[in-house]
Motif scaffolding. Structure first.
Motif, PDB file in Angstrom:
ATOM      1  N   SER A  44       0.811  -1.225   0.000  1.00 11.91           N
ATOM      2  CA  SER A  44       0.000   0.000   0.000  1.00 11.91           C
ATOM      3  C   SER A  44       0.843   1.273   0.000  1.00 11.91           C
ATOM      4  CB  SER A  44      -0.918  -0.001   1.224  1.00 11.91           C
ATOM      5  OG  SER A  44      -0.141  -0.128   2.405  1.00 11.91           O
ATOM      6  N   PRO A  64      -1.647   0.882  -5.335  1.00 12.31           N
ATOM      7  CA  PRO A  64      -2.778   1.656  -5.853  1.00 12.31           C
ATOM      8  C   PRO A  64      -2.312   2.940  -6.542  1.00 12.31           C
ATOM      9  CG  PRO A  64      -3.097   1.086  -3.515  1.00 12.31           C
ATOM     10  CD  PRO A  64      -1.664   0.801  -3.851  1.00 12.31           C
ATOM     11  N   TYR A  67      -2.865   6.074  -6.187  1.00 12.46           N
ATOM     12  CA  TYR A  67      -3.448   7.145  -5.371  1.00 12.46           C
ATOM     13  C   TYR A  67      -3.324   8.471  -6.103  1.00 12.46           C
ATOM     14  CZ  TYR A  67      -2.501   3.863  -1.446  1.00 12.46           C
ATOM     15  OH  TYR A  67      -2.423   2.787  -0.607  1.00 12.46           O
ATOM     16  N   THR A  89     -11.500  -0.073 -14.147  1.00 12.78           N
ATOM     17  CA  THR A  89     -10.117  -0.036 -13.670  1.00 12.78           C
ATOM     18  C   THR A  89      -9.160  -0.051 -14.864  1.00 12.78           C
ATOM     19  OG1 THR A  89     -10.816  -1.290 -11.739  1.00 12.78           O
ATOM     20  CG2 THR A  89      -8.473  -1.275 -12.180  1.00 12.78           C
ATOM     21  N   CYS A 118      -8.001   2.710 -10.092  1.00 10.08           N
ATOM     22  CA  CYS A 118      -9.432   2.508  -9.879  1.00 10.08           C
ATOM     23  C   CYS A 118      -9.955   3.794  -9.237  1.00 10.08           C
ATOM     24  CB  CYS A 118      -9.611   1.294  -8.954  1.00 10.08           C
ATOM     25  SG  CYS A 118     -11.324   0.934  -8.591  1.00 10.08           S
ATOM     26  N   LEU A 163     -12.021   4.331  -6.050  1.00  4.83           N
ATOM     27  CA  LEU A 163     -11.454   4.001  -4.741  1.00  4.83           C
ATOM     28  C   LEU A 163     -10.196   4.795  -4.395  1.00  4.83           C
ATOM     29  CD1 LEU A 163     -11.860   0.117  -4.915  1.00  4.83           C
ATOM     30  CD2 LEU A 163     -13.344   1.764  -3.751  1.00  4.83           C
ATOM     31  N   TYR A 164      -9.451   5.225  -5.411  1.00  6.33           N
ATOM     32  CA  TYR A 164      -8.137   5.822  -5.098  1.00  6.33           C
ATOM     33  C   TYR A 164      -7.999   7.287  -5.513  1.00  6.33           C
ATOM     34  CZ  TYR A 164      -7.023   0.800  -4.861  1.00  6.33           C
ATOM     35  OH  TYR A 164      -7.024  -0.538  -4.584  1.00  6.33           O
ATOM     36  N   ASP A 186     -14.337   3.045   3.161  1.00  8.16           N
ATOM     37  CA  ASP A 186     -14.334   1.928   2.217  1.00  8.16           C
ATOM     38  C   ASP A 186     -12.951   1.263   2.101  1.00  8.16           C
ATOM     39  OD1 ASP A 186     -13.240   4.171   1.023  1.00  8.16           O
ATOM     40  OD2 ASP A 186     -14.401   4.018  -0.838  1.00  8.16           O
ATOM     41  N   ASN A 187     -12.080   1.459   3.111  1.00  9.86           N
ATOM     42  CA  ASN A 187     -10.768   0.793   3.077  1.00  9.86           C
ATOM     43  C   ASN A 187     -10.859  -0.724   2.895  1.00  9.86           C
ATOM     44  OD1 ASN A 187      -9.191   3.049   3.114  1.00  9.86           O
ATOM     45  ND2 ASN A 187      -8.663   2.951   5.283  1.00  9.86           N
ATOM     46  N   ARG A 197     -11.154  -0.946  -0.715  1.00  8.14           N
ATOM     47  CA  ARG A 197      -9.982  -0.381  -1.401  1.00  8.14           C
ATOM     48  C   ARG A 197      -8.828  -1.385  -1.407  1.00  8.14           C
ATOM     49  NH1 ARG A 197      -7.725   4.090   1.084  1.00  8.14           N
ATOM     50  NH2 ARG A 197      -7.106   5.143  -0.841  1.00  8.14           N
ATOM     51  N   TYR A 198      -8.622  -2.082  -0.274  1.00  5.55           N
ATOM     52  CA  TYR A 198      -7.486  -3.000  -0.234  1.00  5.55           C
ATOM     53  C   TYR A 198      -7.830  -4.407  -0.709  1.00  5.55           C
ATOM     54  CZ  TYR A 198      -5.059   1.016   1.240  1.00  5.55           C
ATOM     55  OH  TYR A 198      -4.514   2.280   1.225  1.00  5.55           O
ATOM     56  N   GLN A 215      -2.935  -4.781   4.241  1.00  2.00           N
ATOM     57  CA  GLN A 215      -3.520  -4.197   3.027  1.00  2.00           C
ATOM     58  C   GLN A 215      -3.374  -5.136   1.825  1.00  2.00           C
ATOM     59  OE1 GLN A 215      -1.366  -2.642   5.053  1.00  2.00           O
ATOM     60  NE2 GLN A 215      -2.094  -0.582   5.542  1.00  2.00           N
TER      61      GLN A 215
END
Ligand code: ADP
Ligand code: GLC
Length: 472
Positions: free
Chosen positions: A9, A43, A45, A72, A89, A92-93, A108-109, A112-113, A139
């Motif tokens: 992560s 991710p 981010y 995605t 994605c 989520l990120y 929503d972690n 997300r993971y 994660q």
């Protein structure tokens, strides 16, 4: 030679909240140097610090997670000769923050993971077929579970082995059992030998249950987590799997952390020419508004402010520390309790405590370089990197003898205390202050510490051997 896909992560210098990022930013390249083929998945981010524009290697595909389908893409980026796959994605990120924002962790972690793990499995299918899927922390802990459940009938993944590295047992990814549906796992996995933990879902426990091998980031911590004191409720579960559990000490990247070449410090220095370190100290004292007294020892602190780090001991000892002939340079952020305590100390004893609350990479280096001693009174410490950086900067560590701190510091390189108490902490600080007075001895200790070698060389070879054992 093994093919290894790491899943994590945080990866420095793209994104970082702690040492996990440092490890992911250096271990892959060290493995590559000894001939392993390594790629990394993380991710995409919003706040990634990208050195260049990533390439699109898999245009939009629907990633299914439970009843949701997320549009995605997979992007790729080369860093130190290692391919990094970014799971893009946006739902989520594409937001500020890694794990959360001002309001706390993102709700929503769990999804997300889960999607990070599913993304890594997608990468394994078409982009980088690994021999070992090397997952880091909770994660990435669902990846071994998906492989052995959802994807077990799929011959694409036959033979892929999984390794879970636990960087910190204190963070397990624990959520209500309702998430089972959201992450697309059957309730048959919600039992005490898999994901269930006291009526919750526990990602790390699931990873421990399903990974082919488990390791932690120091030999000492690998022992400690099998005891009730350090096991965070999972010690029994880990003991039952002790034959699959080992400890490999983290290495560090000395091309990043080296006072001879560090471009961010007031003046470069080395063991054979320490003059620059005094300049670094002078500059740091000035920066923090502390009196310009070079002959008074300066203790540095750079840390996440979390219970783990032992600053409740410093709270209790704050007045005693202020009563000594010493100054303290503090940089940290996290738990508001500790942020407020340190702010207060700076108000009460402005000549002793120079405090900056926040996350500040450049200042972290200036403290490593400018301080004489470095304090890590951790309650527990899986490995700890700052004490290793401190050694290289000739900044003598004062540490609690736990986890990796105990493994990396010896009486010739630093000061240790054992009991988790303010008295023991003060004992170690006073020993250090006493030793400081003998300037010749102290310089000899600095020179000795600076010569210690915790580069990845040894540990990367241990990972390579573990991969080979796994692949068989
Ligand atoms: P942990 O991962 O538990 O936080 P480590 O010692 O392994 O502990 O790694 C901490 C890393 O994070 C180091 O690189 C350290 O310099 C950095 N760090 C921690 N807090 C801060 C901060 N407030 N500002 C800048 N860097 C920080
Ligand atoms: C965790 C631990 C720290 C360790 C780092 C990298 O954040 O708290 O001790 O050094 O991971 O493995």
């Amino acid at each position: 030679m093994s093919r290894v896909l790491m899943v994590a992560s945080e990866v420095a210098p793209l994104c970082k909240t702690g040492g996990l990022a440092d490890v992911l930013g250096s271990l892959p390249a060290a493995l590559r140097e000894i001939g392993e083929e390594v790629a990394v998945v993380l991710p995409n981010y919003l706040d990634l610090q990208l050195p260049s524009e990533p390439a699109e290697v898999w245009p939009e595909f629907p990633l299914r997670c439970g009843s949701h389908t997320f549009p995605t893409r997979i992007l790729s980026l080369e860093l130190n000769g290692v391919t990094h796959y970014l799971i893009d994605c946006p739902a989520l990120y594409a937001r500020h923050g890694i794990y959360g924002g001002a309001g706390g962790d993102f709700w929503d972690n769990p999804v997300r993971y889960a999607v990070l793990s599913l993304g890594a499995i997608a990468v394994s299918r078409f982009l980088f077929r690994p021999g070992v899927l090397h997952c880091h922390d909770w994660q990435a802990s669902l990846a071994p579970i998906y492989l052995r459940s959802t994807y077990s009938p799929d011959p694409t993944y036959l033979g892929i082995r999984t390794l879970l590295t636990i960087h910190n047992l204190g963070y397990q990814g624990r959520y209500g059992s309702y998430v089972m549906g959201d992450i697309g796992l059957p309730m048959s996995l919600y039992h005490r030998d898999a994901l269930e933990y006291f009526g919750d879902v526990n990602y790390l426990k699931g990873g421990i249950a399903f990974a082919d091998a488990i390791n932690t980031v120091s030999p000492n911590y690998a022992r400690e987590i099998q005891t009730p004191e350090y096991g965070f409720g999972l010690d029994g579960f880990l003991r039952a799997r002790s034959s699959r559990l080992s400890g490999i000490l983290n290495g560090v990247d000395y091309s990043e952390w080296n006072p001879e070449t560090d471009p961010g410090i007031a003046r470069n220095y080395s063991a054979s020419n320490l003059a620059g370190k005094r300049e670094c100290k002078r500059a740091l004292l000035a920066e923090l508004g502390l009196p310009d007294s070079l002959d008074r020892p300066l203790i540095g602190i750079v840390s996440r402010f979390a219970d783990q780090k032992g600053f409740d001991l410093v709270e209790q000892a704050a007045a005693d520390i202020a009563g000594e002939d010493v100054a303290v340079a503090v940089l940290g952020s996290g738990d508001p309790r500790f942020e407020n305590s340190f702010r207060q100390f700076a108000q009460i004893w402005p000549r002793v405590y120079g405090v900056r609350i926040g996350y500040n990479g450049p200042l972290a280096r200036r403290i490593e370089a400018g301080a004489d001693m470095f304090l890590m009174p951790s309650r527990y410490e899986p490995c700890g990197l700052n004490q290793i950086y401190s050694l290289r900067y000739g900044t003598i560590p004062i540490v609690r003898a736990t986890g990796g701190l105990d493994d990396t510091i010896d009486p010739g390189t630093g000061f240790k205390f054992w009991d988790y108490s303010p008295w023991s902490l003060m004992g170690a600080i006073r020993s250090a202050l006493e030793a400081w007075r003998d300037r010749k001895q102290w310089t000899a200790m600095m020179v000795h510490s600076m010569a210690k070698d915790f580069s990845w060389q040894v540990s990367a070879a241990e990972y390579a051997a573990l991969y080979r054992r796994l692949i068989g």
